[in-house]
Design an enzyme around this catalytic site. Structure first.
Site, PDB file in Angstrom:
ATOM      1  NE  ARG A   1      10.968  -1.006  11.570  1.00  0.00           N
ATOM      2  CZ  ARG A   1      11.190  -0.185  10.877  1.00  0.00           C
ATOM      3  NH1 ARG A   1      11.329   0.028   9.693  1.00  0.00           N
ATOM      4  NH2 ARG A   1      12.443   0.922  11.618  1.00  0.00           N
TER       5      ARG A   1
ATOM      6  CG  HIS B   1       6.504   1.286  13.751  1.00  0.00           C
ATOM      7  ND1 HIS B   1       8.240   1.781  13.025  1.00  0.00           N
ATOM      8  CD2 HIS B   1       8.060   0.381  14.145  1.00  0.00           C
ATOM      9  CE1 HIS B   1       8.782   1.504  13.556  1.00  0.00           C
ATOM     10  NE2 HIS B   1       9.015   0.802  13.951  1.00  0.00           N
TER      11      HIS B   1
HETATM   12  C1  HEM Z   1      12.338  -3.705  21.266  1.00  0.00           C
HETATM   13  C2  HEM Z   1      12.716  -2.608  20.514  1.00  0.00           C
HETATM   14  C3  HEM Z   1      12.256  -2.105  19.278  1.00  0.00           C
HETATM   15  C4  HEM Z   1      13.366  -1.662  18.007  1.00  0.00           C
HETATM   16  C5  HEM Z   1      14.551  -0.954  19.356  1.00  0.00           C
HETATM   17  C6  HEM Z   1      13.383  -1.189  16.412  1.00  0.00           C
HETATM   18  C7  HEM Z   1      13.934  -1.037  15.330  1.00  0.00           C
HETATM   19  C8  HEM Z   1      14.337  -1.292  14.151  1.00  0.00           C
HETATM   20  C9  HEM Z   1      15.366  -0.935  13.159  1.00  0.00           C
HETATM   21  C10 HEM Z   1      15.655   0.372  13.849  1.00  0.00           C
HETATM   22  C11 HEM Z   1      14.727  -1.390  12.849  1.00  0.00           C
HETATM   23  C12 HEM Z   1      15.369  -1.173  11.128  1.00  0.00           C
HETATM   24  C13 HEM Z   1      14.535  -0.335   9.909  1.00  0.00           C
HETATM   25  C14 HEM Z   1      15.687   0.010   8.996  1.00  0.00           C
HETATM   26  O1  HEM Z   1      16.970   1.239   8.895  1.00  0.00           O
HETATM   27  O2  HEM Z   1      15.331  -0.117   8.208  1.00  0.00           O
HETATM   28  C15 HEM Z   1      13.701  -2.597  12.593  1.00  0.00           C
HETATM   29  C16 HEM Z   1      13.211  -3.541  11.643  1.00  0.00           C
HETATM   30  C17 HEM Z   1      12.326  -4.112  12.191  1.00  0.00           C
HETATM   31  N1  HEM Z   1      11.225  -4.507  12.762  1.00  0.00           N
HETATM   32 FE1  HEM Z   1      12.113  -3.601  15.100  1.00  0.00          FE
HETATM   33  N2  HEM Z   1      11.885  -3.129  17.012  1.00  0.00           N
HETATM   34  C18 HEM Z   1      11.971  -2.878  17.677  1.00  0.00           C
HETATM   35  C19 HEM Z   1      10.631  -4.134  18.367  1.00  0.00           C
HETATM   36  C20 HEM Z   1      10.459  -4.447  17.199  1.00  0.00           C
HETATM   37  C21 HEM Z   1       8.969  -4.870  17.244  1.00  0.00           C
HETATM   38  C22 HEM Z   1       8.070  -5.544  18.559  1.00  0.00           C
HETATM   39  C23 HEM Z   1       8.694  -5.522  15.905  1.00  0.00           C
HETATM   40  C24 HEM Z   1       7.470  -6.926  16.186  1.00  0.00           C
HETATM   41  C25 HEM Z   1       6.983  -7.662  16.703  1.00  0.00           C
HETATM   42  C26 HEM Z   1       9.941  -5.805  15.239  1.00  0.00           C
HETATM   43  C27 HEM Z   1       9.444  -6.049  13.729  1.00  0.00           C
HETATM   44  C28 HEM Z   1      10.606  -5.609  12.410  1.00  0.00           C
HETATM   45  C29 HEM Z   1      10.838  -5.983  11.569  1.00  0.00           C
HETATM   46  C30 HEM Z   1      10.002  -7.621  11.502  1.00  0.00           C
HETATM   47  C31 HEM Z   1      11.607  -4.904  10.738  1.00  0.00           C
HETATM   48  C32 HEM Z   1      12.376  -5.262   9.242  1.00  0.00           C
HETATM   49  C33 HEM Z   1      11.286  -4.571   8.470  1.00  0.00           C
HETATM   50  C34 HEM Z   1      11.887  -4.959   6.892  1.00  0.00           C
HETATM   51  O3  HEM Z   1      12.669  -5.448   6.808  1.00  0.00           O
HETATM   52  O4  HEM Z   1      11.493  -4.191   6.210  1.00  0.00           O
HETATM   53  N3  HEM Z   1      10.177  -4.678  15.538  1.00  0.00           N
HETATM   54  N4  HEM Z   1      13.814  -2.534  14.202  1.00  0.00           N
END
Ligand code: HEM
Length: 328
Positions: free
Chosen positions: A65, A69
């Protein structure tokens, strides 16, 4: 006379065009950028990450992530690593408050600095770390392009502007990706990064308790799954976390698509894929990709695409000794 002037202009155009090709060539990312300057750097990064992940497996999701970001705000230039005394850097923006892995990147950078001082950018280390996070989660091992340099500007407002919202529909999500020169397919494919990691209750409680503002639940949620979520994510307990792929939360596989197809997507942005005929078709196709060949190949391509967003190369930007310096 006119003919001669015309020929001169044509020659100049050719020279300028040739110069642009040279400058353009210089400014490209490439595979193995450090082969000569810091041989073995990718292995060094992977070895350090292996021991970091052995202490905390959840950091794999964090580092995947982190790269996303970083790339979406000012390009993949490590601007997310920068600090601000006034809390006005990217990392101070609300969506970044749950981003994890800054210390891990700094630890890897310290190892790399000891071997190859001021040669390897933080942005490249972040791209390698995202790749290795996927690899160590049983995902594909793809080649990462390198040659990025680091930016030294980091603005909270740009993070708020450029990171996609967790309740975005497909039109909204496609727009956020499009602004970064990423395609609709990149969006649907990269969303599957949510096969790893967790979301905080604050990111999805609206779907459980106040979907339209009338105290209702998102009707697209599988009722049994919603009940299970509500047992953990109680109103006012926004800090609890839930896996985004309830089927196989720590394995990089097509469990994300299976969860989405079963109406068990945690985030609104994930559930939204089913509302779009093309995105929905890809989701269903991937649920049947039993050997994971297509998913892995697609994911690798889209990660490389994401890794190219807004990069600084050549003599732009800088290589600094530590990633998280203060910029104000
Ligand atoms: C399509 C649009 C996307 C949205 C709206 C989005 C939104 C989010 C949100 C809201 C979370 C949870 C945050 C939390 O509450 O702690 C999250 C977690 C995560 N996102 Fe996304 N995301 C998107 C795309 C991506 C992309 C493109 C990647 C990587 C290539 C990614 C990788 C991750 C990962 C690995 C987590 C888990 C992080 C953790 O466990 O600490 N996301 N994302």
């Amino acid at each position: 006379m006119m003919a001669m002037a015309g020929a001169a202009v044509r020659r100049m155009v050719v020279v300028v065009a040739a110069m642009m090709v040279v400058v353009g060539a210089e400014a490209q990312l490439q595979y193995g950028f450090y082969n000569a300057s810091c041989p073995g750097v990718e292995e060094m990064v992977r070895a350090e990450l292996k021991s970091i992940f052995a202490n905390d497996t959840t950091l794999r999701a964090g580092l995947l992530r982190l790269h996303f970001h970083d790339c979406f705000v000012r390009g993949c230039d490590a601007s997310l690593m920068l600090n601000s005394h006034n809390s006005t850097a990217e990392k101070d923006a609300d969506p970044n408050l749950t981003v994890r892995g800054y210390e891990a990147i700094e630890a890897v950078k310290a190892k790399v600095e000891a071997a190859c001082p001021l040669l390897v950018s933080c942005a490249d280390i972040m791209a390698m770390a995202a790749r290795d996070a996927v690899y160590f989660s049983d995902g594909p091992l793809y080649q990462v392009e390198t040659g990025r340099r680091d930016g030294n500007v980091s603005k909270l407002a740009e993070a708020l502007r450029d990171l996609p919202p967790s309740d975005g529909n497909v039109t909204v999500l496609t727009h956020y990706f499009g602004v970064k020169n990423l395609t609709f397919k990149d969006m649907v494919v990269l969303s599957a990064a949510h096969t790893l990691g967790v979301a905080h209750c604050s990111s999805f409680s609206k779907r459980l308790y106040n979907f339209t503002g009338a105290g209702d639940q998102d009707p697209s949620l599988d009722p049994a799954y919603a009940k299970q979520l509500a047992a953990v994510c109680k109103p006012g307990k926004l800090a609890s976390v839930e896996p985004m792929d309830p089927l196989t939360p720590v394995k990089f596989d097509n469990g994300y698509y299976k969860s989405v197809a079963a109406h068990q997507a945690l985030l609104g942005s994930d559930a939204a894929l089913l509302d779009d005929s093309l995105a929905g078709a890809y989701v269903r196709l991937m649920t049947n990709d039993t050997n994971l060949n297509t998913f892995f190949a697609d994911f690798a391509v889209s990660m490389v695409n994401m890794g190219r967003v807004g990069v600084l190369t050549g003599t732009d930007g800088q290589i600094r000794a530590t990633c998280g310096i203060y910029v104000d």
